[in-house]
Design an enzyme around this catalytic site. Structure first.
Site, PDB file in Angstrom:
ATOM      1  N   TYR A 199       3.751 -14.464   2.094  1.00  0.00           N
ATOM      2  CA  TYR A 199       4.288 -13.096   2.043  1.00  0.00           C
ATOM      3  C   TYR A 199       3.368 -12.077   2.709  1.00  0.00           C
ATOM      4  O   TYR A 199       2.292 -12.392   3.147  1.00  0.00           O
ATOM      5  CB  TYR A 199       4.715 -12.693   0.631  1.00  0.00           C
ATOM      6  CG  TYR A 199       3.719 -12.632  -0.503  1.00  0.00           C
ATOM      7  CD1 TYR A 199       2.357 -12.506  -0.322  1.00  0.00           C
ATOM      8  CD2 TYR A 199       4.199 -12.655  -1.824  1.00  0.00           C
ATOM      9  CE1 TYR A 199       1.499 -12.397  -1.413  1.00  0.00           C
ATOM     10  CE2 TYR A 199       3.354 -12.554  -2.914  1.00  0.00           C
ATOM     11  CZ  TYR A 199       2.000 -12.414  -2.702  1.00  0.00           C
ATOM     12  OH  TYR A 199       1.172 -12.325  -3.766  1.00  0.00           O
ATOM     13  N   GLU A 200       3.907 -10.872   2.835  1.00  0.00           N
ATOM     14  CA  GLU A 200       3.196  -9.769   3.525  1.00  0.00           C
ATOM     15  C   GLU A 200       2.861 -10.150   4.964  1.00  0.00           C
ATOM     16  O   GLU A 200       1.799  -9.818   5.498  1.00  0.00           O
ATOM     17  CB  GLU A 200       1.936  -9.402   2.739  1.00  0.00           C
ATOM     18  CG  GLU A 200       1.409  -7.998   2.988  1.00  0.00           C
ATOM     19  CD  GLU A 200       2.472  -6.923   2.826  1.00  0.00           C
ATOM     20  OE1 GLU A 200       3.201  -6.946   1.823  1.00  0.00           O
ATOM     21  OE2 GLU A 200       2.584  -6.071   3.732  1.00  0.00           O
ATOM     22  N   GLY A 201       3.794 -10.873   5.619  1.00  0.00           N
ATOM     23  CA  GLY A 201       3.568 -11.394   6.977  1.00  0.00           C
ATOM     24  C   GLY A 201       2.935 -12.763   6.882  1.00  0.00           C
ATOM     25  O   GLY A 201       1.794 -12.885   6.435  1.00  0.00           O
TER      26      GLY A 201
END
Lengths: 591, 591
Positions: free
Chosen positions: A439-441
């Site tokens: 997550y978060e890229g």
């Protein structure tokens, strides 16, 4: 096995690697003068151990549960959250104008690491609130700030980020959620969002959703996305809660880890449209998102460090207790020794320790650069700090979360058969750690960001400044002439050389073949991390050695250089000569 | 996403890397002449896909359950096991005198890989039976063989191995279970065992436990351990089942993975002693265990290959389906492409593919060496094959199970957020894979075995022969002068050089400082695996290229050499210059 915050290593990393001492000397962190950082960390450590750590297994076993649209968090979570917010921890980094304490990101980072070591799934929720506060503070109207910020800062309400849709994950071009202008200046939001962390829960009375959506006349792609504030409950003029907005949690995921963190599918506008307020300008939503991107990615990096630290502590304690086999020099029939005496077990534990501390070193350096980028008064120095933070952020995010998984897996291995049994707790760390690389890229996205957007900053001068700094540390290690460093100077020197050549190749190749550059992006990021982490640990060892406080730092820096940073020249070869193999892969996968 | 056995790569690896063609040409596998191997693999592949693969998720979700001492396997498992045994798969490698087919280990290995890809937790049970058959066949009395072997071979009954006790895991010196001689020649067994795989279940009417225990007058340590056969139900003279023996399952573990495989705590002799029969001689139980050790470790290596293959297939299918982002050269506003077009996704998939096939290459080479060690008529060649198997076994076990975890984790990553959701199935592979690095001797134990027991075989000549063989392949790659190999000749040459120097260092250091040698054991094993795996894939590419059948093999060999084997020189440095860092660690952990 509970968690004890490694306050001493945190402080040493903050002071000597990230440069807290210099930040204070430069007058950029006056609020931390006189030992304030130490005092805050000691308090946070106590809270993490006493209140949060006991939630970790309870949360894993019970999970958060959805029933009739309502999500119930595990037993004890609501009380712990309330105590945590009331103690002021949520407000630590927030703006003072809205009740925050405005303390530096560097100090906040050590605290975030602690909360996440204590209970990853618990600490995750407030990280989303931090993001919402940042976006709102930077881009929100006065009305929105007055209505929401103080309650988000105090922790009375929590915030979320609603980006992902089934067809739009890494690629937000495909985003479909809609927003329609209303005569009263509000918007009606409709759409389905997935993977919304803490999208619904019972920790706070209200939840402030930040939602990406498109206006009817928006241009296609990411230049047509706007950001909206969509509260779960509308807020009356007097600040009291009004009607339930037209949004609901339509499902929660059954996940590998972080069971207690509700990952929600959110339905907006089933009954005609949820009422939302624009944050920033129309069609500029992505720019608002980028405001908080650096901090959010740093925070996920800290989760990687945190889970690695927790796994290391647990494995270390087990290795001191568990007896199997005698030492090599023991007489025949000697009693069994704790397994920590065995060279291969020591190797595993040193590997866990060195990777954890190396990732901490990189992550705290990001935090200091962010502080400096906000606090430097000189424009040139602000820009340099900002570019430093920009370069190191994707490295910290990807490397720290990769080693988080790696270290947690080694932690299972140290436990042997007991590690595979859930009751032991070692396996939970591996399950929890796995999400942070996604997550978060995703970490692949981080590598692309590093190579295509960050390396070219200031025409490549920003990255060269970082490499020069590493080279300076290698010189200091050489000159220290301390046998305790072993082959560290040679190994780290080779790593920095490899990084420098690979960087030159990358900068040149970006202009000629982006596909070739991208083929090497992930190995390049790892190479950068090894040089940055290895020199970071060496820097700490040089400093604590002279202060005679860090017996372990020298051995850890040596281990990192001799067992981990050694891979750097291999990664250089892969980066500079590996693109052909990826091009060939096209034919393999065409079938 | 179901599983399709990679029959083509299995056959290519068997024929060209492991040397099935040569085995047949040497007259050592007459039963496989005329395409029998192909026919068997095709049948096995069909069974694996149609009958076993559907059990995998059912097994994970339901698990095996203990109630009132009885263990119930998941829905459909009993029927699938019965069909599998009745189709003759259990009997494949077993001695013909007892109803087996006596087929080579090499062929059996490809089948074992298939069963484990299809459903790891299902395939695990029969592997224990194989071990029991081997020990019984080699060391059992005629009475025991007559009573038990045919039913174990047919699969009508299953077998188990009861080694571990709470205080005795890797170190069997500490074993406490007791056996007392009875006037009738039987023994009374008492003791508590843990981590007993398929110790109790409902797949078969009877379960034949092999149990390690001590006689009252046994010498201390591992020279005082005997092996006993202890059936769940006693067997009457006419072969029918008699009374329930004095043993029971007292608990099953809640584990990270392989939920359907019941991991049992076993209590022997609550009511005075379970009736057992000695296998082999008193106090020679460990020697009996070692009989089956090589095969058992190979089988666990195959589990690593199997889970990696399954994870790779699933990630590959997802990457072909999931659309995110456009290609680099796409015009603005182009539709999204399947993520497999992105260089970093291709890199991940090639990494999974190359590691899986490299581990398969090493594992099948072990199988061939085992066959040759049994079938060669010439004593010198038997010994050479036996030593080759002995050296490669710990390498296969540790490397294949390490990459099993690694590849399964990358599989989760390829899926992005969907990978963290259990419903997708990618996460199960990671959870299941984790055990294989632990059981049947932890991977650290494998490295110690390789360095201390295997390297010194024939005064180091056995390992030198392997290195010479690798060097021959590097020469062939050079002479092939095929641009599709990229930098493979150089990289593999460097890997073999590194292995040769590290081996010389190891052989010398074993005599001077065992602690230093052991500090480098794990990186040395990995170095060996990279050279062995890399040259194995090159050998396959050389062979299939000339047969114009393997478009993917060349690209995979190249990728392995340029992305994976590149680490070899780094590992050499760690092995030969890293012992000091481990010695320093003693002080770090003394605190």
């Amino acid at each position: 096995m509970t968690y004890r915050a490694p306050v001493s290593d945190m402080l040493a990393t903050m002071r000597h690697v990230a440069g807290l001492d210099r930040l204070i000397a430069d007058g950029l962190a006056p609020e931390l003068e006189g030992g304030v950082a130490e005092a805050v960390l000691d308090e946070a450590a106590k809270f993490a151990t006493d209140v949060i750590a006991p939630l970790n297994r309870v949360g894993d076993l019970n999970g958060s549960k959805l029933k009739d649209g309502a999500v119930t968090t595990p037993p004890g979570w609501k009380e712990a959250y309330k105590a945590w917010a009331e103690a002021g921890w949520n407000a630590l980094p927030a703006p003072e104008a809205y009740g925050g304490q405005g303390l530096p990101t560097l100090l906040q980072s050590a605290c975030i690491e602690m909360w996440n070591s204590a209970a990853f799934a618990f600490a995750l929720g407030p990280l989303l609130t931090v993001g919402a506060i940042e976006a709102l503070y930077a881009h929100g109207s006065d009305h929105l700030k007055e209505t929401y910020l103080a309650k988000l800062v105090s922790g009375e309400w929590m915030g979320t980020m609603n980006l992902t849709e089934p067809q739009a994950g890494s690629d937000l071009n495909a985003l479909r959620s809609k927003a329609e202008r209303q005569p009263d200046g509000t918007y009606r939001i409709t759409g389905q969002k997935i993977f919304i962390t803490y999208g619904e829960h019972d920790l706070t009375e209200n939840i402030v959703h930040l939602v990406l959506a498109r206006l009817p006349d928006a241009p296609p792609g990411t230049r047509g996305i706007s950001l909206f504030l969509v509260p779960k409950y509308l807020v009356n003029a007097d600040g009291s809660l009004g009607a339930h907005n037209d949004l609901r949690c339509s499902g929660i995921e059954h996940k590998l880890g972080i069971h207690a963190s509700p990952t929600c599918s959110m339905a907006f506008g089933d009954k005609g449209g949820a009422i939302g307020w624009l944050i920033g300008e129309e069609n500029r939503g992505l720019a608002c998102m980028f405001t908080m991107m650096n901090n959010a990615r740093l925070n996920v990096a800290l989760q990687g460090v945190a889970i690695a630290e927790r796994a290391y502590q647990q494995a270390l304690a087990f290795a001191h207790e568990r007896k199997q086999g005698a030492t090599l020099d023991a007489p025949k029939g000697a009693p069994m020794s704790p397994i920590i005496v065995h060279p291969d077990v020591r190797r595993m534990l040193m590997d866990m320790r060195a990777k954890t501390q190396g990732a901490r070193a990189i992550s705290y350096q990001v935090a200091e650069a962010l502080d400096r980028s906000h606090r430097e008064t000189d424009e040139v120095r602000r820009k340099a700090a900002s570019e430093r933070a920009a370069i190191l952020t994707p490295i910290a995010k990807a490397y720290a979360t990769d080693i988080g998984i790696d270290v947690a897996s080694t932690g299972v291995q140290v436990h042997g058969g007991m590690g595979f049994v859930e009751e032991t707790g070692a396996a939970q760390h591996l399950r929890d750690a796995r999400i942070a690389a996604i997550y978060e890229g995703t970490n692949g996205i981080q590598a692309i960001d590093l190579v295509t957007r960050k390396l070219p900053l200031s025409g490549g001068e920003a990255v060269k400044a970082l490499i020069a700094e590493m080279r300076g540390i290698v010189g200091e290690v050489e000159r220290a002439n301390n046998p305790g460093f072993g082959h560290a100077a040679t190994r780290l020197g080779a790593a920095v050389d490899a990084l420098e050549r690979a960087t030159q190749w990358m900068l040149a190749t970006l202009g000629t073949s982006q596909a070739d550059a991208l083929a090497g992006a992930t190995p390049y990021l790892k190479l950068f991390a090894l040089a940055q982490g290895g020199t970071g640990l060496a820097k700490k060892a040089l400093a604590t050695r002279s202060e005679a406080e860090g017996t372990g730092d020298l051995a850890t820096a040596r281990f990192y250089a001799e067992y981990i940073a050694t891979e750097a020249p291999a990664l250089e070869l892969t980066v500079t000569e590996g693109a052909g193999a990826i091009a060939d892969a096209a034919a393999v996968f065409a079938a």
